[in-house]
Design an enzyme around this catalytic site. Structure first.
Site: not given
Ligand code: PGA
Length: 264
Positions: A16, A18, A108, A179, A185, A244-245
């Site tokens: 993702n 984002k 999300h 999640e 994050g 994500g990140g």
């Molecule tokens: P993250 O985000 O891996 O940065 O924690 C996951 C997400 O929000 O899908």
């Protein structure tokens, strides 16, 4: 890309991106991801790799992947519950499909929290996506820190799942992404043990909602990195991960892919 049994496919690695990458950065990241995928193709063949760029980057990413079937699939990060009309700023699920997507993230937590998306809105999005397109929804659910601390994990998951999945047609594939909001994050993900408990509950709920095992996959998302990815993929903890990140930083994501490509 799915056969009849979603579980006969491979564990999901869902990136993702984002709103972390502008279109030129996204196409650059996709170019280097394609090279990385080729390099480790033997190991990565065992996974379903899906990238969800921001909407304005999808077309450029699709151009990078080319017309022929690519081992990397594309997904949207959200879409609306109508195909066309006077809905300023919204994204049509049909347009996602025409742009080359085969998946779409819905519900999300950043949309729930920052943009006020409700369970009712997510229900309409999932229902419409399933009715109007062949896209597979990636439905995100998860509790906040406060909800976890007050022992409400199950009730929150139950409410979110019952609402989001109540209009999924029979024999439709669904990916549920667990999640926990407090783990997104963050410095540390959930422990694999706690994750397994929550995923087992999600499976139980999905079964009760009439989504048989062969039509569902349940993945984990929240602070997954190259250091932690294996703990969620091995020993059957989950059907994959949503990253994500760490997925929008090419060096970090490639190292995660290298890690999973090398396990035997
Ligand atoms: P993250 O985000 O891996 O940065 O924690 C996951 C997400 O929000 O899908």
């Amino acid at each position: 890309m799915f056969q009849n049994n979603i579980m006969s496919t491979r564990p999901f690695i869902i990136a993702n991106w984002k709103m972390n990458l502008l279109p030129d950065e996204a196409s650059q990241a996709m170019n280097s991801l394609v090279a990385c995928q080729k390099r480790y193709s033997k190991g990565l063949e065992r996974y379903s790799l899906i990238v969800c760029p921001s909407h304005e980057s999808i077309s450029r990413c699709n151009n990078v992947l080319g017309k022929k079937s690519s081992p990397i699939a594309l997904g949207g990060q959200d879409c609306f519950w109508h195909d066309k009309g006077a809905f300023t700023g919204e994204i049509s699920p049909i347009s996602l499909e025409r742009l080359g997507c085969t998946y779409c993230i819905l519900g999300h937590s950043e949309r729930r929290e920052i943009l006020g998306e409700t369970d009712a809105m997510i229900q309409k999005k999932v229902a419409h996506l399933c009715a109007a397109t062949s896209l597979t929804p990636i439905v995100c659910v998860g509790e906040s820190r406060k909800e976890r601390n007050s022992g409400r994990v199950r009730s929150v998951l139950k409410r979110q799942l019952r609402s989001a999945l109540s209009h999924v047609p029979r024999r439709r594939h669904v990916v549920v992404a667990y999640e926990p909001i407090w783990a997104i994050g963050a410095r540390h993900p959930i422990t694999p043990k706690e994750c397994a408990v929550a995923l087992a509950y999600i499976h139980e709920q999905c079964q009760g909602l009439g989504i048989p095992r062969m039509y569902r996959a349940v993945v984990y998302g929240g602070s997954v990195t190259h250091d932690t990815v294996l703990s969620f993929l091995t020993k059957g903890v989950s059907d994959g991960v949503l990253v994500g990140g760490a997925s929008s930083k090419s060096a970090e994501f490639h190292s995660l892919l290298r890690t999973i490509a090398k396990i035997v």
